[in-house]
Design a protein around this motif. Structure first.
Motif, PDB file in Angstrom:
ATOM      1  N   GLY A   1       0.820  -1.217   0.000  1.00  0.00           N
ATOM      2  CA  GLY A   1       0.000   0.000   0.000  1.00  0.00           C
ATOM      3  C   GLY A   1       0.847   1.257   0.000  1.00  0.00           C
ATOM      4  O   GLY A   1       0.479   2.274  -0.598  1.00  0.00           O
ATOM      5  N   GLY A   2       2.019   1.209   0.644  1.00  0.00           N
ATOM      6  CA  GLY A   2       2.906   2.372   0.693  1.00  0.00           C
ATOM      7  C   GLY A   2       3.590   2.676  -0.628  1.00  0.00           C
ATOM      8  O   GLY A   2       3.953   3.824  -0.888  1.00  0.00           O
ATOM      9  N   ILE A   3       3.758   1.678  -1.482  1.00  0.00           N
ATOM     10  CA  ILE A   3       4.451   1.919  -2.761  1.00  0.00           C
ATOM     11  C   ILE A   3       3.526   1.839  -3.964  1.00  0.00           C
ATOM     12  O   ILE A   3       3.941   2.127  -5.081  1.00  0.00           O
ATOM     13  CB  ILE A   3       5.632   0.937  -2.954  1.00  0.00           C
ATOM     14  CG1 ILE A   3       5.146  -0.506  -3.093  1.00  0.00           C
ATOM     15  CG2 ILE A   3       6.651   1.083  -1.850  1.00  0.00           C
ATOM     16  CD1 ILE A   3       6.217  -1.467  -3.552  1.00  0.00           C
ATOM     17  N   ALA A   4       2.270   1.454  -3.757  1.00  0.00           N
ATOM     18  CA  ALA A   4       1.365   1.191  -4.881  1.00  0.00           C
ATOM     19  C   ALA A   4       1.044   2.441  -5.687  1.00  0.00           C
ATOM     20  O   ALA A   4       0.926   2.372  -6.914  1.00  0.00           O
ATOM     21  CB  ALA A   4       0.074   0.545  -4.379  1.00  0.00           C
ATOM     22  N   GLY A   5       0.902   3.577  -5.027  1.00  0.00           N
ATOM     23  CA  GLY A   5       0.510   4.783  -5.751  1.00  0.00           C
ATOM     24  C   GLY A   5      -0.856   4.596  -6.371  1.00  0.00           C
ATOM     25  O   GLY A   5      -1.831   4.294  -5.682  1.00  0.00           O
ATOM     26  N   SER A   6      -0.952   4.711  -7.695  1.00  0.00           N
ATOM     27  CA  SER A   6      -2.237   4.549  -8.383  1.00  0.00           C
ATOM     28  C   SER A   6      -2.489   3.098  -8.809  1.00  0.00           C
ATOM     29  O   SER A   6      -3.544   2.785  -9.336  1.00  0.00           O
ATOM     30  CB  SER A   6      -2.291   5.464  -9.610  1.00  0.00           C
ATOM     31  OG  SER A   6      -1.265   5.096 -10.519  1.00  0.00           O
ATOM     32  N   SER A   7      -1.533   2.203  -8.564  1.00  0.00           N
ATOM     33  CA  SER A   7      -1.686   0.786  -8.924  1.00  0.00           C
ATOM     34  C   SER A   7      -2.580   0.078  -7.921  1.00  0.00           C
ATOM     35  O   SER A   7      -2.729   0.514  -6.776  1.00  0.00           O
ATOM     36  CB  SER A   7      -0.332   0.085  -8.943  1.00  0.00           C
ATOM     37  OG  SER A   7       0.529   0.702  -9.858  1.00  0.00           O
ATOM     38  N   ASP A   8      -3.163  -1.024  -8.344  1.00  0.00           N
ATOM     39  CA  ASP A   8      -3.969  -1.852  -7.463  1.00  0.00           C
ATOM     40  C   ASP A   8      -3.038  -2.544  -6.460  1.00  0.00           C
ATOM     41  O   ASP A   8      -2.040  -3.154  -6.844  1.00  0.00           O
ATOM     42  CB  ASP A   8      -4.738  -2.886  -8.285  1.00  0.00           C
ATOM     43  CG  ASP A   8      -5.746  -3.670  -7.471  1.00  0.00           C
ATOM     44  OD1 ASP A   8      -5.804  -3.483  -6.242  1.00  0.00           O
ATOM     45  OD2 ASP A   8      -6.485  -4.475  -8.071  1.00  0.00           O
ATOM     46  N   VAL A   9      -3.375  -2.442  -5.162  1.00  0.00           N
ATOM     47  CA  VAL A   9      -2.530  -3.010  -4.108  1.00  0.00           C
ATOM     48  C   VAL A   9      -2.380  -4.520  -4.279  1.00  0.00           C
ATOM     49  O   VAL A   9      -1.314  -5.082  -4.027  1.00  0.00           O
ATOM     50  CB  VAL A   9      -3.108  -2.660  -2.714  1.00  0.00           C
ATOM     51  CG1 VAL A   9      -2.286  -3.300  -1.614  1.00  0.00           C
ATOM     52  CG2 VAL A   9      -3.149  -1.157  -2.519  1.00  0.00           C
ATOM     53  N   ARG A  10      -3.430  -5.192  -4.755  1.00  0.00           N
ATOM     54  CA  ARG A  10      -3.353  -6.649  -4.963  1.00  0.00           C
ATOM     55  C   ARG A  10      -2.286  -7.010  -5.987  1.00  0.00           C
ATOM     56  O   ARG A  10      -1.551  -7.983  -5.824  1.00  0.00           O
ATOM     57  CB  ARG A  10      -4.713  -7.193  -5.402  1.00  0.00           C
ATOM     58  CG  ARG A  10      -5.775  -7.102  -4.310  1.00  0.00           C
ATOM     59  CD  ARG A  10      -7.097  -7.496  -4.853  1.00  0.00           C
ATOM     60  NE  ARG A  10      -7.511  -6.470  -5.829  1.00  0.00           N
ATOM     61  CZ  ARG A  10      -8.704  -6.405  -6.397  1.00  0.00           C
ATOM     62  NH1 ARG A  10      -9.620  -7.304  -6.115  1.00  0.00           N
ATOM     63  NH2 ARG A  10      -8.999  -5.449  -7.248  1.00  0.00           N
TER      64      ARG A  10
END
Length: 116
Positions: free
Chosen positions: A79-88
């Motif tokens: 979650g800390g590095i995902a940015g706009s990407s899906d966390v999954r």
């Protein structure tokens, strides 16, 4: 009248005797298919990598290292590095990079994090 023996003991059967040259020729004939197979395998190596764009361009996967803190989960890190990407998707990528079979972590564990 002469006596004739049924068993001629004067002639002995000789086994197969190979000279040094004959042994070398036999060894060469037996080893030729092995050498041919190795040669063909080595010749095909460049073709095996031809379809891989990363290998062809010399590109390497980039990532950063992260030390897991006490109480930190894989989902927290993702979650800390995902940015706009899906966390999954980020969790799946971290698991792939680190060869993890599940999302459990231990404090002090080193993780490779993808550059997103």
């Amino acid at each position: 009248m002469t006596a004739m023996s049924l068993h001629d003991t004067s002639r002995k059967r000789a086994g197969l005797k190979l000279t040094v040259r004959g042994r070398r020729v036999l060894a060469a004939l037996l080893l030729a298919p092995v050498g041919l197979g190795i040669g063909i395998g080595v010749a095909q190596m460049p073709a095996a990598f031809a379809g891989d764009d990363a290998v062809a361009q010399g590109a390497h996967e980039q990532f950063e290292m992260h030390t897991v803190l006490a109480g930190e989960s894989l989902w927290d890190i993702a979650g800390g590095i995902a940015g706009s990407s899906d966390v999954r998707d980020v969790v799946a990528e971290i698991m792939r990079l680190n060869g993890l079979s599940d999302a459990s972590l231990q404090a002090g564990q080193q993780l490779a994090l993808p550059n997103l």
